[in-house]
Motif scaffolding. Structure first.
Motif, PDB file in Angstrom:
ATOM      1  N   PRO A  42       0.860  -1.197   0.000  1.00 18.92           N
ATOM      2  CA  PRO A  42       0.000   0.000   0.000  1.00 18.92           C
ATOM      3  C   PRO A  42       0.892   1.243   0.000  1.00 18.92           C
ATOM      4  N   ARG A  43       0.577   2.212  -0.817  1.00 24.66           N
ATOM      5  CA  ARG A  43       1.498   3.352  -1.015  1.00 24.66           C
ATOM      6  C   ARG A  43       0.721   4.647  -1.116  1.00 24.66           C
ATOM      7  N   HIS A 101       4.815   4.643  -0.055  1.00 26.49           N
ATOM      8  CA  HIS A 101       4.906   5.674  -1.098  1.00 26.49           C
ATOM      9  C   HIS A 101       6.357   6.081  -1.327  1.00 26.49           C
ATOM     10  N   ALA A 102       7.111   6.194  -0.241  1.00 27.12           N
ATOM     11  CA  ALA A 102       8.539   6.531  -0.372  1.00 27.12           C
ATOM     12  C   ALA A 102       9.255   5.429  -1.157  1.00 27.12           C
ATOM     13  N   ARG A 103       8.878   4.162  -0.905  1.00 28.58           N
ATOM     14  CA  ARG A 103       9.489   3.058  -1.663  1.00 28.58           C
ATOM     15  C   ARG A 103       9.083   3.122  -3.139  1.00 28.58           C
ATOM     16  N   HIS A 135       4.426  14.020  -5.477  1.00 30.42           N
ATOM     17  CA  HIS A 135       5.535  13.917  -6.443  1.00 30.42           C
ATOM     18  C   HIS A 135       5.056  13.326  -7.760  1.00 30.42           C
ATOM     19  N   ASN A 136       5.124  14.100  -8.824  1.00 25.65           N
ATOM     20  CA  ASN A 136       4.969  13.546 -10.171  1.00 25.65           C
ATOM     21  C   ASN A 136       6.362  13.283 -10.735  1.00 25.65           C
ATOM     22  N   PHE A 137       6.452  12.307 -11.611  1.00 28.04           N
ATOM     23  CA  PHE A 137       7.706  12.045 -12.333  1.00 28.04           C
ATOM     24  C   PHE A 137       7.433  12.173 -13.827  1.00 28.04           C
ATOM     25  N   ILE A 138       8.290  12.898 -14.523  1.00 27.05           N
ATOM     26  CA  ILE A 138       8.146  13.056 -15.971  1.00 27.05           C
ATOM     27  C   ILE A 138       9.439  12.568 -16.627  1.00 27.05           C
TER      28      ILE A 138
END
Ligand code: ZN
Length: 291
Positions: free
Chosen positions: A38-39, A46-48, A79-82
């Motif tokens: 669960p994240r 979420h950090a993982r 945090h989005n990642f692009i």
């Protein structure tokens, strides 16, 4: 005999088309889901998840888009990642998926194998089709991992799609939005019983192009047999005039029974569904490049 002949014809045609490796996407999904669990935003899981995504793209051009926003559970940092693969043509095709799971206000602890997991694996595997081939012959392709897609408390315009809302606003302000030719959203596409609805909130010509792409592989029966009006990460972009196709299977288990529950586990997914989804998205990109 006719069926056999038709099958071999579609194989022969498929040889000229992009071939997505759904088995590898499924293996990545398993690794992602098993190692993160669960994240929800702010959790160790979420950090993982963030670390997992960073590790996949450490040799690529990745922008981390970190922002803080108000939610019904207070202020949260997301945090989005692009991941950017530049192309020769002027314009950007975005392929997006969210990667987190629901905030557990109602005590839901689930791993989101399909919801958030499968399409994260899909995008990570898809990067292999672009890596080392830049500049791409067509448009730039940006793989976008959005945060905060899920509602924190209960779904509404203000309590949902935090990450994509933030990106759409930011890209409108800095001029990026005008360069986006298409926003292809992948969500819940790992379901072993794949059944992608036609989303009536999406852009009709782009969905037609998706169907054209699927049809070239003989995958058309997995798409658009029924209709839905879906609210998802594409909404902030559609509102700003970006052509969008929301590719989602909202029929996960009987009557969507596995959605947002502890039953959303890896055994419900299949490599074939990810192959169908991946092939179709890659071919849609190729068709967009040719337009
Ligand atoms: Zn969800």
């Amino acid at each position: 005999m006719a069926a056999v002949a038709a099958a071999s014809l579609s194989c022969a045609r498929a040889e000229n088309l992009p071939q997505f490796d759904g088995a590898r996407a499924l293996a990545i999904t398993r690794q992602y889901v098993d190692s993160t669990g669960p994240r929800w935003i702010g959790s160790p899981g979420h950090a993982r998840a963030e670390a997992f995504i960073r590790a996949q793209f450490r040799h690529d051009d990745v922008e981390e888009d970190t922002f803080t926003t108000n939610t019904p559970a207070g202020s949260m940092t997301m945090h989005n990642f692009i991941v950017k693969f530049p192309g020769k043509k002027d314009g950007i095709i975005v392929v997006a998926s969210h990667y987190e799971t629901n905030y557990p206000l109602r005590n839901i602890h689930y791993v989101g194998a399909n919801d958030g997991g499968s399409t994260t694996g899909l995008l990570i595997e898809m990067a292999d089709h672009f890596r080392g081939k830049t500049p791409l012959d067509g448009y730039s392709v940006w793989l976008v991992f959005t945060d905060g897609e899920e509602a924190i408390k209960s779904w509404s315009d203000s309590d949902s799609v935090y990450g994509s809302k933030h990106l759409a606003e930011k890209w409108q302000a800095d001029g990026t939005l005008r360069r986006i030719k298409a926003f292809l959203l992948a969500d819940m596409l790992g379901d072993r019983d794949l059944d992608v609805q036609r989303d009536m909130n999406s852009t009709p010509w782009l969905e037609d192009l998706v169907l054209q792409a699927a049809t070239q592989y003989g995958w058309q029966s997995y798409f658009f047999q029924t209709r839905t009006y879906d609210e998802d990460d594409h909404i902030p972009f559609i509102k700003r005039g970006v052509p969008c196709a929301d590719l989602i299977d909202l029929n996960y288990g009987y009557d969507n029974a596995w959605w947002h529950t502890a039953d959303d586990t890896m055994d419900k997914l299949s490599a074939k569904s990810l192959t169908i989804a991946g092939d179709t998205i890659l071919e849609t990109i190729r068709l967009l490049d040719e337009r």
